[in-house]
Design an enzyme around this catalytic site. Sequence first.
Site, PDB file in Angstrom:
ATOM      1  N   ASP A 128      19.030  67.365  72.546  1.00 39.07           N
ATOM      2  CA  ASP A 128      18.113  66.934  72.774  1.00 39.07           C
ATOM      3  C   ASP A 128      17.691  66.029  71.000  1.00 39.07           C
ATOM      4  O   ASP A 128      16.933  66.512  70.109  1.00 39.07           O
ATOM      5  CB  ASP A 128      17.123  67.942  73.272  1.00 39.07           C
ATOM      6  CG  ASP A 128      15.393  66.454  74.186  1.00 39.07           C
ATOM      7  OD1 ASP A 128      16.244  65.141  73.711  1.00 39.07           O
ATOM      8  OD2 ASP A 128      15.390  66.568  75.031  1.00 39.07           O
ATOM      9  N   ARG A 130      15.187  63.840  70.933  1.00 38.28           N
ATOM     10  CA  ARG A 130      13.978  63.511  71.195  1.00 38.28           C
ATOM     11  C   ARG A 130      13.065  63.669  70.208  1.00 38.28           C
ATOM     12  O   ARG A 130      13.238  64.933  69.815  1.00 38.28           O
ATOM     13  CB  ARG A 130      13.181  63.483  72.344  1.00 38.28           C
ATOM     14  CG  ARG A 130      14.358  62.129  73.872  1.00 38.28           C
ATOM     15  CD  ARG A 130      13.243  62.668  74.318  1.00 38.28           C
ATOM     16  NE  ARG A 130      14.094  64.035  75.429  1.00 38.28           N
ATOM     17  CZ  ARG A 130      13.436  64.200  75.963  1.00 38.28           C
ATOM     18  NH1 ARG A 130      12.397  63.751  77.096  1.00 38.28           N
ATOM     19  NH2 ARG A 130      13.677  65.503  76.732  1.00 38.28           N
TER      20      ARG A 130
END
Length: 207
Positions: A128, A130
């Site tokens: 991930d 983000r």
Amino acid sequence: MAQVRARVELNVGQRSHIPAEIVSFSGLKDGVEHVAVIFNQADQNQHTPLIRMHSECLTGDVFHSSRCDCGEQLNESIELMHQQGGILLYLRQEGRGIGLYNKIDAYVLQSQGMNTYEANNHLGFADDLREFSDAVLMLQALNIKQVRLMTNNPKKLNALRDAGIEVESVVGTHAHIKSGHVGNRAYLETKIQHGSHMLDIKKISKP
């Protein structure tokens, strides 16, 4: 520090008549055009706003892909904020940060048996990518210091707390299960098992 750039009134949601205000920002860290969608609070005595940090998902939000639950989570958030008020931070982080084209490539790998995390890793990306520092800047620009956070993702919860945003409570979204040849049951189970998402396994295990 980010600053509010412009405010525009609009209608949003599945019913296309929910009043809201869209806010743009200047001075964000990554230079991407994130926006906040603000819904008036129905309960004026509720001083802690409901917040959702929603990462953009073109395939789910717009085209209602059967592979994820992003569009359903977005609609659920909008409906709840229509009732209670709140702020939707719409973050341009397609495919957990890998971008739309790479996400389509990941779809091909998922069709071959990989889960979403394995597909991203196979393409050379972390689980991930983000990060939510811009979301923090957006809240600060809106003078929000305490929130009720609508999420199942502990990464979002920890990001706000680590940045000094007080999370009064966490409001989970439902487990939106789609059936069919290409459903999202395995996707949801993987989010729980690999990403530690706070979803109810019992709800997911129902047909």
